[in-house]
Every structure is written in C-alpha cells, then in structure tokens.
Write a protein that holds these residues in place. Structure first.
Motif, PDB file in Angstrom:
ATOM      1  N   ASP A  26      30.756 -48.805-109.675  1.00  0.00           N
ATOM      2  CA  ASP A  26      30.593 -47.783-108.640  1.00  0.00           C
ATOM      3  C   ASP A  26      31.076 -48.340-107.299  1.00  0.00           C
ATOM      4  O   ASP A  26      32.226 -48.735-107.190  1.00  0.00           O
ATOM      5  CB  ASP A  26      29.157 -47.255-108.599  1.00  0.00           C
ATOM      6  CG  ASP A  26      28.863 -46.381-109.811  1.00  0.00           C
ATOM      7  OD1 ASP A  26      29.817 -45.803-110.375  1.00  0.00           O
ATOM      8  OD2 ASP A  26      27.701 -46.285-110.215  1.00  0.00           O
ATOM      9  N   ASP A  27      30.200 -48.463-106.298  1.00  0.00           N
ATOM     10  CA  ASP A  27      30.682 -48.901-104.981  1.00  0.00           C
ATOM     11  C   ASP A  27      30.336 -50.353-104.660  1.00  0.00           C
ATOM     12  O   ASP A  27      30.587 -50.814-103.555  1.00  0.00           O
ATOM     13  CB  ASP A  27      30.145 -47.988-103.877  1.00  0.00           C
ATOM     14  CG  ASP A  27      28.631 -47.864-103.885  1.00  0.00           C
ATOM     15  OD1 ASP A  27      27.973 -48.461-104.775  1.00  0.00           O
ATOM     16  OD2 ASP A  27      28.092 -47.164-103.011  1.00  0.00           O
ATOM     17  N   LEU A  28      29.800 -51.095-105.650  1.00  0.00           N
ATOM     18  CA  LEU A  28      29.321 -52.454-105.384  1.00  0.00           C
ATOM     19  C   LEU A  28      30.042 -53.519-106.194  1.00  0.00           C
ATOM     20  O   LEU A  28      30.542 -53.258-107.294  1.00  0.00           O
ATOM     21  CB  LEU A  28      27.825 -52.543-105.683  1.00  0.00           C
ATOM     22  CG  LEU A  28      26.871 -51.650-104.872  1.00  0.00           C
ATOM     23  CD1 LEU A  28      25.450 -51.840-105.373  1.00  0.00           C
ATOM     24  CD2 LEU A  28      26.970 -51.946-103.383  1.00  0.00           C
ATOM     25  N   GLU A 370      25.476 -53.779 -92.578  1.00  0.00           N
ATOM     26  CA  GLU A 370      24.789 -53.909 -93.864  1.00  0.00           C
ATOM     27  C   GLU A 370      25.784 -54.037 -95.018  1.00  0.00           C
ATOM     28  O   GLU A 370      26.627 -53.164 -95.224  1.00  0.00           O
ATOM     29  CB  GLU A 370      23.926 -52.654 -94.065  1.00  0.00           C
ATOM     30  CG  GLU A 370      22.946 -52.723 -95.202  1.00  0.00           C
ATOM     31  CD  GLU A 370      22.070 -51.471 -95.246  1.00  0.00           C
ATOM     32  OE1 GLU A 370      22.354 -50.587 -96.079  1.00  0.00           O
ATOM     33  OE2 GLU A 370      21.144 -51.358 -94.427  1.00  0.00           O
ATOM     34  N   LYS A 371      25.705 -55.161 -95.734  1.00  0.00           N
ATOM     35  CA  LYS A 371      26.399 -55.377 -97.012  1.00  0.00           C
ATOM     36  C   LYS A 371      27.918 -55.193 -96.963  1.00  0.00           C
ATOM     37  O   LYS A 371      28.527 -54.667 -97.883  1.00  0.00           O
ATOM     38  CB  LYS A 371      25.804 -54.462 -98.102  1.00  0.00           C
ATOM     39  CG  LYS A 371      24.356 -54.766 -98.438  1.00  0.00           C
ATOM     40  CD  LYS A 371      23.925 -54.220 -99.775  1.00  0.00           C
ATOM     41  CE  LYS A 371      24.006 -52.717 -99.866  1.00  0.00           C
ATOM     42  NZ  LYS A 371      23.388 -52.194-101.119  1.00  0.00           N
ATOM     43  N   ARG A 372      28.518 -55.637 -95.862  1.00  0.00           N
ATOM     44  CA  ARG A 372      29.983 -55.580 -95.771  1.00  0.00           C
ATOM     45  C   ARG A 372      30.506 -56.860 -95.103  1.00  0.00           C
ATOM     46  O   ARG A 372      29.753 -57.610 -94.504  1.00  0.00           O
ATOM     47  CB  ARG A 372      30.431 -54.348 -94.988  1.00  0.00           C
ATOM     48  CG  ARG A 372      29.987 -53.036 -95.626  1.00  0.00           C
ATOM     49  CD  ARG A 372      30.651 -51.821 -95.021  1.00  0.00           C
ATOM     50  NE  ARG A 372      29.996 -50.599 -95.460  1.00  0.00           N
ATOM     51  CZ  ARG A 372      30.259 -49.952 -96.583  1.00  0.00           C
ATOM     52  NH1 ARG A 372      31.188 -50.421 -97.419  1.00  0.00           N
ATOM     53  NH2 ARG A 372      29.618 -48.835 -96.899  1.00  0.00           N
ATOM     54  N   GLY A 373      31.793 -57.089 -95.258  1.00  0.00           N
ATOM     55  CA  GLY A 373      32.439 -58.214 -94.584  1.00  0.00           C
ATOM     56  C   GLY A 373      32.508 -59.495 -95.386  1.00  0.00           C
ATOM     57  O   GLY A 373      33.070 -60.481 -94.915  1.00  0.00           O
ATOM     58  N   GLY A 378      26.374 -57.680-104.972  1.00  0.00           N
ATOM     59  CA  GLY A 378      25.438 -56.788-104.289  1.00  0.00           C
ATOM     60  C   GLY A 378      25.997 -56.180-103.013  1.00  0.00           C
ATOM     61  O   GLY A 378      25.381 -55.281-102.431  1.00  0.00           O
ATOM     62  N   TYR A 379      27.167 -56.662-102.570  1.00  0.00           N
ATOM     63  CA  TYR A 379      27.821 -56.103-101.383  1.00  0.00           C
ATOM     64  C   TYR A 379      28.761 -54.968-101.796  1.00  0.00           C
ATOM     65  O   TYR A 379      29.210 -54.897-102.940  1.00  0.00           O
ATOM     66  CB  TYR A 379      28.614 -57.185-100.643  1.00  0.00           C
ATOM     67  CG  TYR A 379      27.791 -57.947 -99.625  1.00  0.00           C
ATOM     68  CD1 TYR A 379      28.198 -58.019 -98.306  1.00  0.00           C
ATOM     69  CD2 TYR A 379      26.600 -58.571 -99.975  1.00  0.00           C
ATOM     70  CE1 TYR A 379      27.453 -58.714 -97.359  1.00  0.00           C
ATOM     71  CE2 TYR A 379      25.845 -59.264 -99.038  1.00  0.00           C
ATOM     72  CZ  TYR A 379      26.268 -59.323 -97.726  1.00  0.00           C
ATOM     73  OH  TYR A 379      25.520 -59.991 -96.789  1.00  0.00           O
ATOM     74  N   ASN A 423      34.641 -49.097-100.854  1.00  0.00           N
ATOM     75  CA  ASN A 423      33.477 -48.711-101.662  1.00  0.00           C
ATOM     76  C   ASN A 423      33.847 -48.577-103.141  1.00  0.00           C
ATOM     77  O   ASN A 423      33.434 -47.635-103.826  1.00  0.00           O
ATOM     78  CB  ASN A 423      32.871 -47.408-101.140  1.00  0.00           C
ATOM     79  CG  ASN A 423      32.344 -47.568 -99.736  1.00  0.00           C
ATOM     80  OD1 ASN A 423      31.562 -48.470 -99.450  1.00  0.00           O
ATOM     81  ND2 ASN A 423      32.790 -46.703 -98.825  1.00  0.00           N
ATOM     82  N   GLY A 424      34.638 -49.540-103.617  1.00  0.00           N
ATOM     83  CA  GLY A 424      34.999 -49.587-105.027  1.00  0.00           C
ATOM     84  C   GLY A 424      36.132 -48.679-105.438  1.00  0.00           C
ATOM     85  O   GLY A 424      36.619 -48.767-106.572  1.00  0.00           O
ATOM     86  N   GLN A 425      36.586 -47.807-104.548  1.00  0.00           N
ATOM     87  CA  GLN A 425      37.679 -46.892-104.852  1.00  0.00           C
ATOM     88  C   GLN A 425      39.014 -47.520-104.435  1.00  0.00           C
ATOM     89  O   GLN A 425      39.141 -47.999-103.298  1.00  0.00           O
ATOM     90  CB  GLN A 425      37.498 -45.578-104.100  1.00  0.00           C
ATOM     91  CG  GLN A 425      36.236 -44.815-104.450  1.00  0.00           C
ATOM     92  CD  GLN A 425      36.316 -44.186-105.840  1.00  0.00           C
ATOM     93  OE1 GLN A 425      37.340 -43.637-106.220  1.00  0.00           O
ATOM     94  NE2 GLN A 425      35.227 -44.281-106.585  1.00  0.00           N
ATOM     95  N   LEU A 426      39.981 -47.495-105.323  1.00  0.00           N
ATOM     96  CA  LEU A 426      41.307 -48.013-104.998  1.00  0.00           C
ATOM     97  C   LEU A 426      42.038 -46.948-104.177  1.00  0.00           C
ATOM     98  O   LEU A 426      42.597 -45.992-104.717  1.00  0.00           O
ATOM     99  CB  LEU A 426      42.084 -48.339-106.274  1.00  0.00           C
ATOM    100  CG  LEU A 426      43.478 -48.951-106.099  1.00  0.00           C
ATOM    101  CD1 LEU A 426      43.430 -50.245-105.301  1.00  0.00           C
ATOM    102  CD2 LEU A 426      44.138 -49.177-107.456  1.00  0.00           C
TER     103      LEU A 426
END
Length: 446
Positions: A26-28, A370-373, A378-379, A423-426
């Motif tokens: 999904d997005d992680l 939050e949860k990026r970079g 888990g990011y 977010n996991g999307q190409l």
C-alpha cells in the motif's frame, strides 16, 4: 493491496549506501533487506539495476501560485514537475492571491491540493502586521509553520512593524520561517542606481541593489529576536558569505533552535551569469558573487546550513523578458534540483549521502514531518531511483513547469530520475508522469 518490490538498489539512507531490496505494501515501506522474494503473484517488481534509491526529496520552500496567479503555475502543474524531479513533498508559501493569512484561505489551498497534487503537500500560514490572532489559530499538527517576509517579494507581504514582529516571535510555538532582506537598504540602493541609469537599470546591478548588507542586516536582526524570545527560527534562501558567520555547526540538528536553508540557484550561479542569463536568474535574495557561492558550499558541507531547497517561483516568459525593473524575481527549479545536486556530486563537491541528508532527512527533522524523509520500515514509500550515468539535456519540450522555461535550458545533466514513488504509487516512470495524484497532506509530530 498495492505491492511493489524494488530490487537491486543502492539504498542511500542516514549516511550510508548499501545494496538491497525494498518491499512496499500500500503506501508504506514494510521490509528492507539484502534480498527479498516476491511474496505473492500480484507483487509488481521494479529492478533498480544498481542505481541509487533515495528518499523522495522534501522541498521546504516553493511558490506554486495557486490561487490567484495560475497563469504562472498551479498546484497540479508544478507538483507534476516536482515528482519528475524526484521531489515527493513540498511546503508552499503564503504569497498567493489572496494571501494565505486567514485560516479559511489557508484551508482552501489544502482543499485544492487534496484534489490536484501529485506530491505530498503542506502550506505555510502567512503573518502580516495585523493578523496575529489568525496566526495563533494555526494547528501545529497539520500546518508546516508560519512564514514572515522581512523583505518584500512577489505578492508583497512585508512585515515591518517591529513591535508586531516581537509579538509573533514571542507568542508562536511553531517554526517561524523568514525571508530576510532589509527593505530600507534595498530602497536606498535602488534610488542610487535609478539616479545613475533612470529606468534602464541593468540586471547586473541586482546583487548590488539587493545587497549583502541588506541580507545580513535582516538575518542578524531575525536571529537576535529569536534568541531574545526563544522562537524556533528557520531562515530561508541564504545567499551571502557574511551571513554564514551567524550560524553554528557545534550542536546536533535536533537541538538547534535556529536553522538555515540554501537554494539550488545560489549554489549554482554567480553574478557573472547575469550577463548571459539576465532576468532568468533574477531572484530575491539575489544570486551574488563567486566568493559568496564558495562560502555557501563550505557552510553546507560543514553543517552550518541544514537544508537545500528550490524557492521554485515561476513567472511567464513574457514577464521575465521585460526590463530589469519590471521583470519579477523568481524561477522554476523543482524539476532540476535533485539532478543539479547530482551534478555537483559528479564534480566532487558533495557526496550522495550528503545530498540525501540536506534534501530529504533534514527537512523532515526540522519540520518534524511524520514518517517521511527516510528509507525506513513503517515509513511512507516516497522513493526515487536516480541513474547517475544517464545524461539528458533540458529542452523546451521536456520542461514540465507551466511557465515553459528553465534557467537550466540547454544544459546537459549527467544524472536522471528514472522512477518516483509517492505513497507507494509509481507516479513517474519512463520519463513520463502518470496521471496519479497520489499526494497526501503532510502531518507533523508536534
């Protein structure tokens, strides 16, 4: 479920480069290992072919021009250019029309982005001489920070009331980002050049009008006020050698109350380029001398400067082709920023690990995103594959910014972005942006 397995990557994260695979669900990011097998038939495999896999860059300063200035650019067009350039998150500034100086106008920008943005997004709340009540309503969990213009620029939002400034600095718990140029110094310099040249002031005077002194006077004043009030200060687009003495590398980034940003154009161009580039490198603050550029690089590498950004600020070709005094300041940079830094890597000026630190890790730390970079389990899977040996030339037909021009036009870069995941999307692959608006609102650990 969206499952993607990125194989055979040189993974760049937290100061190291290691070969391995990354599994996205999904997005992680759910797994990072030397070798990962596809766990199901529906898992899409992307072969990185030994190229660099970096976290998506986070651009902490852009002007995407929506609402009100959409003939220059808009959130859809400029975020499309951003993901093509490996920038997966952006923080946009409040000098749109109307200025984002009320919570209602600010939220309207978020609504537009929720429909149209290819990249993750946040918007700065703008401060003025008389909107402190609105500033104090800003939610630190879902707004990047407060922006103050201490020098006028596009969409004049100059805050020049010193009592108001002290109240904002004293009462705002959020990060305050500032544009520092002293307005009185600039006006006096401009008057002198107008006396000499009339309305035909040459662009080669830009860095002398918006001078080192104008920058230093404003930056030093902002820092003194931050120290006095305890405010959390972040200074945008530093441009002079003199200002570098105001910053320290003696403490870890996480402990700094005052942080610093430099932009790609101040690391790339010098005042000598005005002769050939003219208004196309007219920015505020101005591109300055080779000595200033060298000092900025030194401060970036020794960690007095914490972040590299773009200050992406498009104007139309027609606007930029006006006389110096009438041409607006700013230019498009999001599509070429990451590869411009990789050019510096090829020149031996900076390591890939340091590029990732300054363009990905540090913006996330400074803004507490939050949860990026980072490339961590888990990011969010904001990821970019960079082929460091795939040259390409910047031409009109491959420029994605709505304005249709670039200060890099005609330049051949040695490196190219081949894949961008948001977010996991190409969202970008085979040198085309897919019609997938995968961007989400950035959230902050505050």
């Amino acid at each position: 479920m969206n499952r993607v397995l990125i194989k055979n990557a040189k993974i760049v994260n937290e100061g190291s480069i290691f070969e391995g695979d990354v599994l996205i669900e999904d997005d992680l990011i759910v797994e990072i290992a030397e070798k990962i097998s596809a766990k199901s038939a529906d898992c899409k495999i992307v072969d990185a072919e030994g190229n660099y896999l970096i976290p998506g860059a986070i651009d902490d300063q852009v002007h995407f021009r929506e609402p009100g200035l959409t003939h220059k650019g808009d959130i859809e067009s400029e975020s499309r250019a951003a993901v093509a350039g490996g920038i997966t998150s952006f923080i946009e500034q409040p000098n749109t029309v109307p200025n984002a100086v009320t919570q209602e106008i600010l939220e309207e920008k978020y609504q537009i982005a929720s429909q149209n943005s290819f990249a993750n997004y946040s918007f700065m709340m703008g401060a003025t001489n008389d909107n402190l009540d609105e500033v104090l309503k800003t939610n630190p969990k879902n707004v990047a920070g407060i922006k103050i213009f201490l020098g006028s620029s596009t969409g004049n939002m100059l805050v020049d009331n010193e009592a108001v400034l002290e109240r904002i600095f004293s009462s705002t718990p959020m990060l305050i980002a500032v544009h520092c140029e002293d307005e009185t110094t600039i006006k006096n310099n401009l008057a002198q050049y107008k006396e000499e040249y009339g309305e035909e002031v040459p662009v080669t005077a830009h860095h002398l009008i918006r001078s080192t002194e104008a920058c230093y006077l404003s930056s030093s004043k902002a820092i003194a006020l931050a120290k006095k009030t305890g405010a959390r200060l972040h200074i945008f687009h530093l441009s002079t050698a003199k200002e570098m003495d105001l910053f320290t590398n003696k403490i870890p980034l996480e402990d700094k109350k005052i942080t610093a940003e430099v932009c790609v154009h101040h690391l790339w161009f010098t005042n000598e380029d005005y002769a050939t580039k003219g208004n196309f490198i007219k920015w505020n603050p101005a591109v300055k001398t080779a000595t200033d550029k060298e000092a900025l690089w030194k401060a970036l590498l020794d960690d007095r400067i914490d972040v590299i950004a773009t200050d992406h600020a498009p104007h139309t070709l027609e606007e930029k082709q006006q006389s110096y005094l009438n041409a607006p300041s700013g230019g498009p940079l999001v599509q070429h920023a990451v590869v411009a830094l990789f050019e510096a890597f090829h020149q031996g000026k900076i390591s890939v690990e340091k590029i990732v630190e300054k363009m990905c890790h540090n913006p996330a730390k400074i803004f507490k995103i939050e949860k990026r970079g980072f490339i961590k389990e888990g990011y969010y899977a904001d990821l970019v594959i960079v082929n460091a040996g795939l040259p390409w030339s910047v031409k009109k037909e491959n420029i994605l910014a709505k304005c249709g021009w670039s200060p890099f036009e005609g330049y051949t870069f040695k490196s190219r972005i081949t894949h961008t995941f948001v977010n996991g999307q190409l969202v970008y692959n085979a040198f085309k942006v897919k019609d997938i608006r995968a961007g989400k609102r950035l959230l902050f650990n505050r």
